[in-house]
Design an enzyme around this catalytic site. Structure first.
Site, mmCIF file in Angstrom:
data_model
loop_
_atom_site.group_PDB
_atom_site.id
_atom_site.type_symbol
_atom_site.label_atom_id
_atom_site.label_comp_id
_atom_site.label_asym_id
_atom_site.label_seq_id
_atom_site.Cartn_x
_atom_site.Cartn_y
_atom_site.Cartn_z
ATOM 1 N N ASP A 46 24.044 28.436 42.303
ATOM 2 C CA ASP A 46 23.699 28.190 40.902
ATOM 3 C C ASP A 46 24.963 27.896 40.111
ATOM 4 O O ASP A 46 25.981 28.585 40.259
ATOM 5 C CB ASP A 46 22.999 29.414 40.298
ATOM 6 C CG ASP A 46 22.738 29.223 38.815
ATOM 7 O OD1 ASP A 46 21.832 28.423 38.476
ATOM 8 O OD2 ASP A 46 23.451 29.830 37.993
ATOM 9 N N TYR A 51 30.254 26.227 32.584
ATOM 10 C CA TYR A 51 31.250 27.017 33.301
ATOM 11 C C TYR A 51 32.550 26.226 33.474
ATOM 12 O O TYR A 51 32.695 25.426 34.394
ATOM 13 C CB TYR A 51 30.718 27.440 34.673
ATOM 14 C CG TYR A 51 29.434 28.226 34.645
ATOM 15 C CD1 TYR A 51 29.035 28.952 33.522
ATOM 16 C CD2 TYR A 51 28.591 28.249 35.760
ATOM 17 C CE1 TYR A 51 27.851 29.675 33.491
ATOM 18 C CE2 TYR A 51 27.408 28.978 35.744
ATOM 19 C CZ TYR A 51 27.041 29.675 34.610
ATOM 20 O OH TYR A 51 25.868 30.386 34.598
ATOM 21 N N LYS A 77 22.190 23.726 34.933
ATOM 22 C CA LYS A 77 21.577 24.030 33.634
ATOM 23 C C LYS A 77 21.775 22.877 32.654
ATOM 24 O O LYS A 77 22.648 22.026 32.850
ATOM 25 C CB LYS A 77 22.178 25.330 33.068
ATOM 26 C CG LYS A 77 22.028 26.488 34.064
ATOM 27 C CD LYS A 77 22.617 27.770 33.549
ATOM 28 C CE LYS A 77 22.510 28.847 34.613
ATOM 29 N NZ LYS A 77 23.523 28.684 35.671
#
Length: 336
Positions: A46, A51, A77
């Site tokens: 994931d 990030y 995401k």
């Protein structure tokens, strides 16, 4: 398709640390960590554009580039678009998560949950991840920790934008599943109440751990079980405090949390088990939980996680944990 049937195991790898969260992580260290996860049989990864402003996706994509794509499950995401122009990471407003990725890339991060931004975000992620498809897409951080009192307005933008795009992509077979990836319970509860669009699962970080699970047990998890919506537990070590670190909720842990962790450690030591085993097995004991995805930036941590999942925890430990009031009496335990 349920997430439980889609995921290849109950342990995945969360890659926020690969985006140089908290510290400057080298490319070599990041690659070695992903390699260690692969070598230990982990096949769910994931990540997110957020990030390190795309850094975690780039590093994960590089590390997986030589692996057969049909042998692993990949989720990322939407909600942040990463631009080519740069900014000073120290000037970013990340709500309660300020300074989290100050060692990441300096690329400008635009927060947007509209339909167009969702499609662009997916396209950019595919490029950074060096892949032709995503299995799961989470709508990232439509909650109070980033947006304060404005979170409901952000959520509504996502509901009419990102949610509908992802449902369409799932129905068309472009992705296999979608849901929310959040650090708060309330947006998940709101989404479970919707008639449509209907998510397949949720990634809930930090809210179903040994240290924080009361709110999730009240309504969210019973409703999720009733609706057959699975949960992926992110942050099972509560930002590191349950794995020997000093952070809780991405900040230095407060005194009352340190005291609770000390009591859990003492109990674990008496029974000859690791706190990591207690943390992972607690999160997985709930019938809604499909997987846990602790993050790591050191290869040795992967071996610890795998061992913790397989560790034998005596029933007496769980009984004492409950009797001591260290977990909610409503929380299912592995011995229940």
């Amino acid at each position: 398709m349920t997430i439980k049937s889609l995921l290849p195991g109950r342990l995945g790898l969360g890659t926020a640390p690969l985006g140089s969260m908290f510290r400057d992580v080298s490319a070599e260290e990041a690659a070695a960590t992903v390699d260690a996860a692969w070598d230990h049989g982990i096949r769910y990864y994931d990540t997110a554009p957020f990030y390190g402003a795309g850094l975690a996706e780039i590093r994960l994509g590089d590390a997986l580039a030589g692996r057969p794509r049909d042998q692993y499950v990949l989720s990322t995401k939407v909600g942040r678009v990463i631009l080519d122009e740069v900014e000073d990471p120290a000037d970013r407003d990340f709500g309660e998560k300020g300074g989290l990725f100050e060692h990441g890339r300096p690329n400008k991060i635009v927060h947007e949950w509209t339909a167009d931004a969702t499609l662009r975000s997916i396209e950019d992620s595919l490029r950074r991840l060096r892949t032709d498809r995503l299995d799961i897409v989470w709508v990232h951080d439509v909650a109070q920790d980033f947006h304060g009192d404005n979170w409901l307005a952000v959520y509504e933008t996502a509901r009419t934008g990102a949610f509908r795009v992802l449902q369409r992509l799932r129905d068309e077979g472009v992705i296999k599943a979608w849901g929310l990836g959040v650090n708060r319970v309330e947006p998940v509860e709101l989404t479970l109440d919707l008639d449509e669009p209907k998510p397949d699962a949720f990634l809930l970080a930090g809210r179903y751990t040994l240290l924080d699970h009361d709110r999730a047990l009240q309504r969210l998890l019973p409703t999720a079980v009733d609706q057959g919506v699975d949960l992926v537990v992110g942050g099972p070590y509560s930002s590191g405090i349950l794995a020997g670190g000093t952070h809780f909720e991405y900040q230095d842990a407060p005194a009352h949390i340190i005291e609770k962790v000390t009591r859990i450690k003492q109990l674990a030591e008496r029974h000859g088990i690791s706190v990591k085993a207690a943390a992972l097995q607690f999160a997985l004991a709930h019938p809604a939980t499909a997987a846990v995805i602790p993050g790591a930036t050191r290869p040795s941590r992967i071996a610890e996680d795998v061992a913790a999942l397989d560790e034998t925890v005596p029933a007496a430990f769980w009984t004492e944990l409950r009797d001591a009031g260290l977990v909610s009496p409503l929380a299912p335990l592995p011995t229940d």
